[in-house]
Design an enzyme around this catalytic site. Sequence first.
Site, PDB file in Angstrom:
ATOM      1  N   TYR A 142       0.824  -1.208   0.000  1.00 47.31           N
ATOM      2  CA  TYR A 142       0.000   0.000   0.000  1.00 47.31           C
ATOM      3  C   TYR A 142       0.859   1.260   0.000  1.00 47.31           C
ATOM      4  O   TYR A 142       0.435   2.309  -0.477  1.00 47.31           O
ATOM      5  CB  TYR A 142      -0.886   0.048   1.256  1.00 47.31           C
ATOM      6  N   LYS A 189       3.171 -15.539   2.891  1.00 48.28           N
ATOM      7  CA  LYS A 189       3.375 -16.280   1.642  1.00 48.28           C
ATOM      8  C   LYS A 189       4.886 -16.500   1.535  1.00 48.28           C
ATOM      9  O   LYS A 189       5.547 -16.095   0.570  1.00 48.28           O
ATOM     10  CB  LYS A 189       2.802 -15.451   0.470  1.00 48.28           C
ATOM     11  N   ASP A 221      -2.952 -18.334   1.004  1.00 49.20           N
ATOM     12  CA  ASP A 221      -3.946 -19.017   0.165  1.00 49.20           C
ATOM     13  C   ASP A 221      -4.643 -20.128   0.953  1.00 49.20           C
ATOM     14  O   ASP A 221      -5.857 -20.314   0.853  1.00 49.20           O
ATOM     15  CB  ASP A 221      -3.323 -19.531  -1.150  1.00 49.20           C
ATOM     16  N   ASP A 245      -6.324  -6.989   4.259  1.00 53.60           N
ATOM     17  CA  ASP A 245      -7.449  -6.329   3.607  1.00 53.60           C
ATOM     18  C   ASP A 245      -8.380  -7.380   3.013  1.00 53.60           C
ATOM     19  O   ASP A 245      -9.598  -7.351   3.211  1.00 53.60           O
ATOM     20  CB  ASP A 245      -6.926  -5.393   2.501  1.00 53.60           C
ATOM     21  N   ASP A 249     -12.326  -8.984   4.650  1.00 53.16           N
ATOM     22  CA  ASP A 249     -13.596  -8.953   3.913  1.00 53.16           C
ATOM     23  C   ASP A 249     -14.177 -10.365   3.849  1.00 53.16           C
ATOM     24  O   ASP A 249     -15.371 -10.574   4.051  1.00 53.16           O
ATOM     25  CB  ASP A 249     -13.402  -8.443   2.472  1.00 53.16           C
TER      26      ASP A 249
HETATM   27  C1  IPM Z   1     -10.326  -1.174   4.167  1.00 53.69           C
HETATM   28  C2  IPM Z   1     -10.592  -0.604   2.817  1.00 53.69           C
HETATM   29  C3  IPM Z   1      -9.441   0.327   2.426  1.00 53.69           C
HETATM   30  C4  IPM Z   1      -8.180  -0.526   2.376  1.00 53.69           C
HETATM   31  C5  IPM Z   1      -9.650   1.083   1.102  1.00 53.69           C
HETATM   32  C6  IPM Z   1     -10.920   1.892   1.106  1.00 53.69           C
HETATM   33  C7  IPM Z   1      -8.466   1.933   0.757  1.00 53.69           C
HETATM   34  O1  IPM Z   1     -10.796  -1.601   1.883  1.00 53.69           O
HETATM   35  O2  IPM Z   1     -10.206  -0.400   5.136  1.00 53.69           O
HETATM   36  O3  IPM Z   1     -10.237  -2.402   4.279  1.00 53.69           O
HETATM   37  O4  IPM Z   1      -7.889  -1.145   1.344  1.00 53.69           O
HETATM   38  O5  IPM Z   1      -7.458  -0.553   3.357  1.00 53.69           O
HETATM   39 MG    MG Z   2     -10.828  -3.544   2.707  1.00 54.63          MG
END
Ligand code: IPM
Ligand code: MG
Length: 352
Positions: A142, A189, A221, A245, A249
């Site tokens: 990032y 990884k 993975d 990240d 999710d």
């Molecule tokens: C998160 C989001 C952010 C990230 C985006 C919006 C930049 O997906 O906080 O997980 O990738 O960190």
């Molecule tokens: Mg995210």
Amino acid sequence: MKLNIALLAGDGIGPEVIDQAVKVCDAVANKFNHTINWTPALTGAAAIDAVGEPYPDETHEICIAADAVLFGAIGHPRFDNDPTAKVRPEQGLLKMRKKLGLFANVRPTFTFPSLIDNSPLKRERIEGTDLVFLRELTGGIYFGKKGRKDNGNTAYDNCVYTKEEVTRLAKKGFELAMTRTKKLCCVDKANVLETSRLWRETVQNMEKDYPEVEVSYEFVDAVAMRLVQWPNSYDVLITENLFGDILTDEASVISGSMGLMPSASVGKENYLYEPIHGSYPQAAGKDIANPLATILSAAMMFEDAFKLKEEAKMIRDVVNRSLEEGIVTEDLSGNQRAYKTSEVGDWLVENI
Ligand code: IPM
Ligand code: MG
């Protein structure tokens, strides 16, 4: 107690869910004789529109001066499909994380007994899940050097980690594991990436300082697969920025809705609390978004930033009751009545 909180509503559904969290926090503060001093500040697309910059200096000053920051969401579709945009809302989020030194992103995943069947995963797989990701938040791909060459036909994003960055995140992981079931998983990884080998080596060297913690090392993975097969087998997971990240999710699916999962981003001096979901622009202004992830983030804020455990518990208890009684937004309502964002907030306030 006097609580000074910076309020960054941001974009999309951010302002609506933040409004509910403010109502709930004020109600709890009232019960316990605290006063909250909220200081709103601009961020994201809203800040770009107002001052041309997604994380203005003034906002930074407000965050630094506050005891904690409560944050909504960032992002606007008009930037997503425009790869040439010079400023993007997300840059504000990254800048904020970096400037506030928020290197550890704490993302718990748990299930609510009344919502188990909302998850697309089978009940017997997810029942009792209670795990926490510690995602590194201010390093890795990032923040590495990025750019284009060969007349724009080649693009690169560098992934860089220092031992110090890994150590401070892993330390939080070990410490958290000590307060829970003493199981720590380092997700990497290392069979391919040099940065991952540094992670693994660094964590291995720290094991001797925490002899009670049982550490496992797993490839990202494989974790992606096992996370939805046997989430119960995990407790604390530490990982680098991009893997974290993606996996967080994925993990939110276990709880049944992204609209439920809170998070904290912490560093040495600053504390920021935010839902893990994004700005959900399709729902903006419609009063339909689930405010619970933000409200549960506020509960984390009471507990961690202010050490006010009873207040945090009051929020979690009333949220649980709202779920049990079906006072939920459309993402959770199934074929029952869907409540509006603001109605859920009102119900919580009344029941506090
Ligand atoms: C998160 C989001 C952010 C990230 C985006 C919006 C930049 O997906 O906080 O997980 O990738 O960190
Ligand atoms: Mg995210």
